[in-house]
Each structure stands twice: as C-alpha cells, then as structure tokens.
Design a protein around this motif. Structure first.
Motif, mmCIF file in Angstrom:
data_model
loop_
_atom_site.group_PDB
_atom_site.id
_atom_site.type_symbol
_atom_site.label_atom_id
_atom_site.label_comp_id
_atom_site.label_asym_id
_atom_site.label_seq_id
_atom_site.Cartn_x
_atom_site.Cartn_y
_atom_site.Cartn_z
ATOM 1 N N ARG A 1 0.845 -1.196 0.000
ATOM 2 C CA ARG A 1 0.000 0.000 0.000
ATOM 3 C C ARG A 1 0.878 1.243 0.000
ATOM 4 O O ARG A 1 1.998 1.219 0.481
ATOM 5 C CB ARG A 1 -0.951 0.019 1.186
ATOM 6 C CG ARG A 1 -0.253 0.169 2.513
ATOM 7 C CD ARG A 1 -1.196 -0.091 3.670
ATOM 8 N NE ARG A 1 -0.558 0.129 4.936
ATOM 9 C CZ ARG A 1 0.353 -0.658 5.499
ATOM 10 N NH1 ARG A 1 0.758 -1.732 4.870
ATOM 11 N NH2 ARG A 1 0.869 -0.375 6.673
ATOM 12 N N PHE B 1 2.002 4.840 1.284
ATOM 13 C CA PHE B 1 2.069 5.455 2.607
ATOM 14 C C PHE B 1 2.991 6.637 2.440
ATOM 15 O O PHE B 1 4.176 6.473 2.205
ATOM 16 C CB PHE B 1 2.628 4.452 3.628
ATOM 17 C CG PHE B 1 2.547 4.930 5.042
ATOM 18 C CD1 PHE B 1 1.383 4.803 5.763
ATOM 19 C CD2 PHE B 1 3.656 5.495 5.658
ATOM 20 C CE1 PHE B 1 1.302 5.220 7.074
ATOM 21 C CE2 PHE B 1 3.593 5.930 6.973
ATOM 22 C CZ PHE B 1 2.410 5.782 7.690
ATOM 23 N N ILE C 1 4.702 0.845 1.061
ATOM 24 C CA ILE C 1 5.027 -0.140 2.088
ATOM 25 C C ILE C 1 4.686 -1.532 1.587
ATOM 26 O O ILE C 1 3.577 -1.789 1.116
ATOM 27 C CB ILE C 1 4.244 0.125 3.392
ATOM 28 C CG1 ILE C 1 4.678 1.434 4.009
ATOM 29 C CG2 ILE C 1 4.443 -1.023 4.378
ATOM 30 C CD1 ILE C 1 3.896 1.823 5.251
ATOM 31 N N GLY D 1 4.015 -4.837 3.202
ATOM 32 C CA GLY D 1 3.686 -5.311 4.533
ATOM 33 C C GLY D 1 4.405 -6.598 4.895
ATOM 34 O O GLY D 1 4.640 -7.462 4.052
ATOM 35 N N ARG E 1 3.715 1.540 14.775
ATOM 36 C CA ARG E 1 3.474 2.985 14.909
ATOM 37 C C ARG E 1 3.701 3.729 13.602
ATOM 38 O O ARG E 1 3.103 4.765 13.368
ATOM 39 C CB ARG E 1 4.368 3.581 15.984
ATOM 40 C CG ARG E 1 3.961 3.182 17.365
ATOM 41 C CD ARG E 1 4.803 3.897 18.391
ATOM 42 N NE ARG E 1 4.447 3.447 19.723
ATOM 43 C CZ ARG E 1 5.147 3.699 20.786
ATOM 44 N NH1 ARG E 1 6.265 4.407 20.696
ATOM 45 N NH2 ARG E 1 4.757 3.269 21.958
ATOM 46 N N GLY E 2 4.568 3.203 12.764
ATOM 47 C CA GLY E 2 4.863 3.839 11.480
ATOM 48 C C GLY E 2 3.996 3.335 10.350
ATOM 49 O O GLY E 2 4.226 3.664 9.192
ATOM 50 N N GLY E 3 2.982 2.515 10.659
ATOM 51 C CA GLY E 3 2.092 1.983 9.627
ATOM 52 C C GLY E 3 2.445 0.576 9.197
ATOM 53 O O GLY E 3 1.894 0.069 8.232
ATOM 54 N N GLY E 4 3.344 -0.078 9.911
ATOM 55 C CA GLY E 4 3.799 -1.409 9.541
ATOM 56 C C GLY E 4 3.225 -2.480 10.424
ATOM 57 O O GLY E 4 2.153 -2.304 10.955
ATOM 58 N N ARG F 1 9.389 0.111 4.057
ATOM 59 C CA ARG F 1 8.933 1.333 3.392
ATOM 60 C C ARG F 1 9.984 1.754 2.374
ATOM 61 O O ARG F 1 11.150 1.948 2.708
ATOM 62 C CB ARG F 1 8.688 2.463 4.384
ATOM 63 C CG ARG F 1 8.141 3.705 3.667
ATOM 64 C CD ARG F 1 7.721 4.803 4.598
ATOM 65 N NE ARG F 1 8.821 5.155 5.471
ATOM 66 C CZ ARG F 1 8.669 5.814 6.619
ATOM 67 N NH1 ARG F 1 7.477 6.167 7.022
ATOM 68 N NH2 ARG F 1 9.716 6.116 7.353
#
Length: 194
Positions: A118, A120, A125, A127, A156-159, A163
C-alpha cells in the motif's frame, strides 16, 4: 506511455518461487506429507482474486473463500506436491524463515505487493508478517539487493513493513510490479506517475 522494464513481472516468465511473495507478507504455509498448501487472509476481494490468478498462471490450483472478520477473504491453494520445495525454502522447522540469499525479483515482489502492499506518504510499504518478526531483516535485505533499499517500520509507522521511498526506487518498484491487477486502487498498488 512508459516503457516496460526487462525486469518487469509483466515480461518475465512466472516462476513457482514467485509465490514466496505471499509468505513475505503474512501468508502461511502448511506441509501435508509430501505436499504443501499456501494461504493468506486479505481485506480486499481484488487481492484474493489477483493472488488466485498469480497461482493459476504458475500451475497451482487455488480458491477464494469468504470468511468472517476484518480480512474476509481467504486465498488458499490446494495441497500441491510442487509447493513442498517452496515450503522447505521458507521454513526452518515449523517457523517461517527467509530463504538464504533471497533477492526480491519482480514476480515475488508482485505477489508480495498484491498480498500486503500500500502507499504510505511518502513512499510505498510492502507489509510484513507481524507474527514472524525474524523475517523482517532478511526481507529488507532482499529488497536492497533488488535495488529497492527501504527502511523497516513498526506498527506505529504503519507497519510492520519495508517502506520504500525516493523517486528512483519507486520508479523501479513500479517497473518491477508491472500493471496493476484489475480492481486495485492506486493507494494499494503503485502506478507510474512519470
């Protein structure tokens, strides 16, 4: 019109090892005697359908099953003898592990992006499996070997994820991944903007 890279998933012959991209994400593999089965839960029907197509072009029968929960689509292959080697490469005992010397090639990256990719801001990113943290460093290294050096990010960073940022790296990623699967949104699958 952008020119396809010679390294694009669109022009390279599909390989069975490309399905390791499902395992690079949060997919699972289960060994059944001399066969193995891959499975992954995804939140979007397009992801499940696209992964089913990726399996089919590699000669692996797979089905999409609707289930209850936040990720309501299960992609599951049949028990296939040809998946036993992939299972062996991606496990150490019963634990998911990154194959030695893995390089994230276009087919593997495509399956990985379909499974858990996705956008970001800034970047994209890929995943990672939150239940297999020992795979994170190895998968980040595999991306770097492919010219897609990225940073590991946590929840916390979207993971968790790798990235990838920077114009050149993102252009290379788009070239590697090829055309977006039908139904994929720009937020889920990167497209060329050059």
């Amino acid at each position: 019109m952008a020119q396809l890279s010679f390294y694009s998933a669109d022009v390279n012959e599909p390989q069975l090892v490309d399905l390791g991209g499902i395992l690079a994400a949060h997919g699972q593999v289960v060994v059944h005697g001399s066969s193995a089965r891959l499975s992954i839960l995804v939140a979007d029907r397009w992801r499940a359908t696209a992964l089913q197509e990726e399996c089919t072009v590699r000669g692996v029968a797979a089905k999409v099953i609707e289930v209850e929960g936040p990720a309501p689509f299960l992609l599951q292959t049949e028990k296939e003898p040809q998946l036993a080697g992939l299972a062996s490469a991606w496990t150490r005992g019963a634990v998911k592990s990154v194959p030695d010397g893995l390089i994230a090639d276009p087919g593997l990256l495509r399956c990985w992006a379909i499974s858990a990719g996705r956008t970001f801001s800034p970047g994209y990113i890929l995943g990672l499996d939150p239940h297999a943290p020992d795979t994170h460093d190895g998968l980040s290294t595999a991306c770097a070997k492919a010219g897609l050096a990225g940073s590991l990010i946590g929840v916390r960073g979207g993971g968790p994820g790798v990235r990838i940022v920077g114009h050149r790296r993102l252009v290379r990623l788009v070239e590697y991944l090829g055309q977006p699967p039908e139904g994929a949104r720009d937020a889920d699958f990167p497209v060329a903007d050059y």
